[in-house]
Design a protein around this motif. Structure first.
Motif, short mmCIF file in Angstrom:
data_model
loop_
_atom_site.label_atom_id
_atom_site.label_comp_id
_atom_site.label_asym_id
_atom_site.label_seq_id
_atom_site.Cartn_x
_atom_site.Cartn_y
_atom_site.Cartn_z
N GLU A 117 0.85 -1.20 0.00
CA GLU A 117 0.00 0.00 0.00
C GLU A 117 0.89 1.25 0.00
N PRO A 118 0.86 2.04 -1.08
CA PRO A 118 1.77 3.18 -1.15
C PRO A 118 1.70 4.10 0.07
N GLY A 119 2.86 4.55 0.51
CA GLY A 119 2.94 5.41 1.67
C GLY A 119 3.14 4.65 2.97
N THR A 120 3.20 3.33 2.88
CA THR A 120 3.31 2.50 4.08
C THR A 120 4.72 1.93 4.21
N TYR A 121 5.34 2.10 5.37
CA TYR A 121 6.63 1.44 5.61
C TYR A 121 6.74 0.93 7.04
N LYS A 122 5.56 0.67 7.63
CA LYS A 122 5.54 0.27 9.04
C LYS A 122 6.04 -1.16 9.26
N ASP A 123 5.62 -2.09 8.39
CA ASP A 123 6.00 -3.48 8.62
C ASP A 123 7.51 -3.65 8.43
N GLY B 214 -3.31 4.48 3.17
CA GLY B 214 -2.69 4.05 1.92
C GLY B 214 -3.42 4.65 0.74
N THR B 215 -3.03 4.22 -0.43
CA THR B 215 -3.53 4.88 -1.63
C THR B 215 -5.01 4.58 -1.90
N SER B 216 -5.56 3.57 -1.22
CA SER B 216 -6.99 3.29 -1.37
C SER B 216 -7.80 4.03 -0.30
N GLY B 217 -7.14 4.76 0.58
CA GLY B 217 -7.85 5.44 1.66
C GLY B 217 -8.60 6.67 1.20
N GLY B 218 -9.50 7.12 2.08
CA GLY B 218 -10.25 8.33 1.76
C GLY B 218 -9.44 9.59 2.02
N GLY C 27 -16.37 8.14 6.71
CA GLY C 27 -16.22 7.73 5.30
C GLY C 27 -14.77 7.54 4.91
N ALA C 28 -13.89 7.41 5.92
CA ALA C 28 -12.47 7.19 5.63
C ALA C 28 -12.06 5.82 6.15
N THR C 29 -10.77 5.53 6.15
CA THR C 29 -10.27 4.25 6.66
C THR C 29 -9.03 4.50 7.50
N LEU C 30 -8.72 3.52 8.37
CA LEU C 30 -7.42 3.54 9.04
C LEU C 30 -6.43 2.76 8.17
N GLY C 31 -6.93 1.68 7.57
CA GLY C 31 -6.11 0.90 6.64
C GLY C 31 -4.79 0.50 7.25
N THR C 32 -3.73 0.73 6.53
CA THR C 32 -2.40 0.34 7.00
C THR C 32 -1.82 1.37 7.96
N GLY C 33 -2.45 2.55 8.05
CA GLY C 33 -1.90 3.60 8.90
C GLY C 33 -0.94 4.53 8.18
N GLU D 274 5.80 1.08 -8.55
CA GLU D 274 4.95 1.65 -7.50
C GLU D 274 5.77 1.62 -6.21
N CYS D 275 5.18 2.16 -5.15
CA CYS D 275 5.85 2.35 -3.86
C CYS D 275 6.79 1.21 -3.49
N VAL D 276 8.02 1.57 -3.11
CA VAL D 276 8.98 0.56 -2.66
C VAL D 276 9.18 0.58 -1.14
N GLY D 277 8.27 1.27 -0.45
CA GLY D 277 8.26 1.21 1.01
C GLY D 277 9.37 2.00 1.69
#
Ligand SMILES: Cc1cc2nc3c(=O)[nH]c(=O)nc-3n(C[C@H](O)[C@H](O)[C@H](O)COP(=O)(O)O)c2cc1C
Ligand code: FES
Lengths: 406, 148
Positions: free
Chosen positions: A85-91, A276-280, A300-306, B114-117
């Motif tokens: 999910e773009p914008g996510t680097y938590k894991d 993430g990119t699917s979020g509101g 109408g939004a999501t927490l998603g991946t954070g 796409e995003c590479v984290g």
């Protein structure tokens, strides 16, 4: 000033992630020992009672998911480290800083569902994380802490849809990563047809502390319906682009202004996209919403991946949503028609609007198409893809109208 | 260079190991040659069409020859707003190729991803999977000069 609360990241930057002795000295693997002294049913009930909800996006109660696994000779524990999910680097952050927490969490789950084999599905973009994990697993094996539970790492290869749990299973089996029809759910028939629990990295990494400190302790943190903490990754026009871990009753405004340090360059806030990119997309007026999944859904939004993508007043919302539409057009696996055709048409219409060649009728069409996709797509990819379009049309309609042909 | 037949054979006993085998082939060859797809089909008991279907489903895998240095520019929303477009143009200009192409000397391939984290440091590129954060158009010549 709000403060971070670190459960998942409790050892981050305090131990050497590739020295298991450091982890053991910090109390590591005591939770697994405790869990192994418990009856699996009691362990599942404890996790259920903590109300730990999946941190990969869907927010399903983890203990409840485990309870669906029927007694079987072979069961699997699968960790979702696809993080596409773009914008996510938590894991990545969690695993880089404290891989043993993940392994211990998976082993706790293994005891609960009677599994001897785990898999970590790591995205292909993280070969260095794969190496890191393999070293950590080798150390755990050498110490004997995992007992008869073994863990293998498998690599994805650049397909966003493989984060969806049944597509992920297909991919581990060596197939094209196309989602399966559900039911049956993986808990009943998953990897190679065997009962399989799929959880996110952050979900597993929460487990050692839950087992040690008890369900009631965890359930008392943050928002009661979605307790605990959430690891968030800040990106975009925010001063501090960092990963933070905060209680789930923290508001979006606190995240951006207290932890994020506000907007870069002294500019004004325009929008934030969470999950993430699917979020509101979320406007200023809703920033006092807590980040827990239910509160986010209520607006109408999501927490998603954070993932937290902050946009300042200079940003062109329609251009950003067009870019996002291209992402979904590219990542749709093509198995179901509403998503294959829908993401293609959404991108086509968004390009037209962005280029100043669209009319009000195009907006009506994209709204209708978005509704159809939300209801008719096979998996979460196609269902969530129109989210950014619908929420920006709701909150930032003027930005679209300015680009229409008069 | 390790032989693709040997590489693929080493994954024979791994259930579902075809994707791992493709990764291993690609680490040696920078892409998956047609003969390797055929070999993998045999080893994993698939039809050639199925083995090809797997290889082409995943955007990280390539069945087209590529350069020694594979430069990928992230174009996901966070990198997009951080100026990914200018960086990609700087690479195209410096290398004299378009996205998706390989330089005539076989040294560089330019791709979008796409995003590479690594979104704490947008915009981000990777060179042979190694991430470089906070890349600007001005840095492009220096980055290319590092690739010997
Ligand atoms: C298109 C799509 C992509 C997904 N990507 C991820 C991902 O990268 N990581 C993840 O943990 N879950 C992802 N999910 C959610 C998984 O399907 C699944 O719900 C999750 O791994 C379950 O773990 P959890 O209950 O611990 O969150 C994705 C779902 C969809 C529909
Ligand atoms: S958005 Fe570019 S690295 Fe994540």
């Amino acid at each position: 000033m709000a403060e971070e609360l670190r459960i998942v990241l409790r050892n981050a930057d305090r131990i050497d992630p590739l020295n298991i002795d450091d982890y053991l000295a910090a109390g590591g693997y005591r939770a697994l020992e405790k869990a192994r002294g418990m009856n699996p049913k009691d362990l599942i009930n404890e996790v259920k009672a903590s109300n730990l909800r999946g941190r990969g996006g869907a927010g399903f109660n983890a203990g409840l998911k485990w309870s669906f696994v029927p007694p079987a000779d072979v069961t699997y524990v699968v960790c979702n480290l696809d993080e596409g999910e773009p914008g996510t680097y938590k894991d990545r952050t969690i695993v880089e800083k404290d891989p043993q927490s993940l392994l211990e969490g998976m082993a706790i789950c293994a005891h609960a569902i009677g599994s001897r084999q785990g898999f970590i599905y790591c995205r292909g973009e993280y070969p260095y994380v794969v190496e890191h994990l393999r070293k950590a697993i080798a150390q755990a094996r050498d110490k004997g802490v995992l007992g008869d539970f073994d863990i293998q790492v498998r690599m994805g290869a650049g397909a966003y849809v493989c984060g969806e749990e049944t597509a992920l299973i297909e991919s581990i089996e060596g197939h094209r990563g196309e989602p399966r029809f559900k039911p049956p759910f993986p808990g009943v028939a998953g990897l190679w047809g065997k009962p399989t629990v799929v959880n996110n990295v952050e979900t597993f990494a929460n487990l050692p502390e839950i087992v040690l400190k008890g369900a009631a302790w965890f359930a008392g943190i943050g928002t009661p319906s979605y307790p605990g903490t959430k690891v968030l990754t800040l990106t975009g026009d925010v001063v501090n682009r960092v990963a933070i871990e905060v209680p789930t009753d923290t508001t979006i405004r606190q995240v951006i202004y207290e932890f994020g340090g506000g907007i870069r360059g002294g500019r004004k806030f325009k929008a934030v996209q969470i999950g993430g990119t699917s979020g509101g997309f979320i406007p200023e007026s809703l920033l006092d919403t807590p980040i827990d999944a239910d509160s986010m859904r209520s607006i109408g939004a999501t927490l998603g991946t954070g993932a937290v993508l902050v946009m300042d007043e200079t940003r062109d919302i329609v251009d950003i949503v067009t870019r996002i539409a291209k992402f979904f057009e590219h990542e749709s696996c093509g198995k179901c028609n509403p998503c294959r055709e829908g993401t293609f048409r959404c991108y086509e219409i968004m390009k037209k609007i962005n280029a100043g060649r669209a009319t009000a009728a195009d907006i009506d069409n994209i709204m209708l198409l978005s509704k159809v996709m939300t209801r008719a797509a096979l998996c979460g990819l196609g269902q969530a893809a129109p989210g950014p379009i619908m929420t920006t049309l709701q909150h930032f309609r003027g930005d679209y109208e300015r680009k229409l042909l008069s | 260079m390790a032989d693709y037949q040997e590489i693929i054979a080493s994954y024979r006993g791994t259930p579902g190991g075809i994707i791992e085998a493709y990764h291993a082939v690609q680490r040696e060859y920078n892409y998956i040659p047609a003969e390797a797809v055929k070999e993998a089909a045999g080893v994993f008991g698939l039809s050639e069409a199925q083995a090809y279907g797997v290889a082409t489903f995943y955007s990280y895998l390539s069945v087209e020859p590529r350069g020694r240095y594979i430069i990928r520019m992230c174009e996901s929303a966070p990198c997009h707003i951080a100026g990914a477009e200018e960086v990609i143009q700087a690479f195209e200009h410096a290398l004299g190729i378009k996205v998706g192409e390989t330089t005539a000397d076989g040294k560089f391939t330019l791709e979008l991803t796409e995003c590479v984290g690594q979104c704490q440091g947008t915009p981000v590129i990777t060179i042979n999977s190694q991430p470089y954060a906070g890349v600007s158009a001005e840095q492009v010549p220096a980055i290319l000069a590092q690739c010997k």
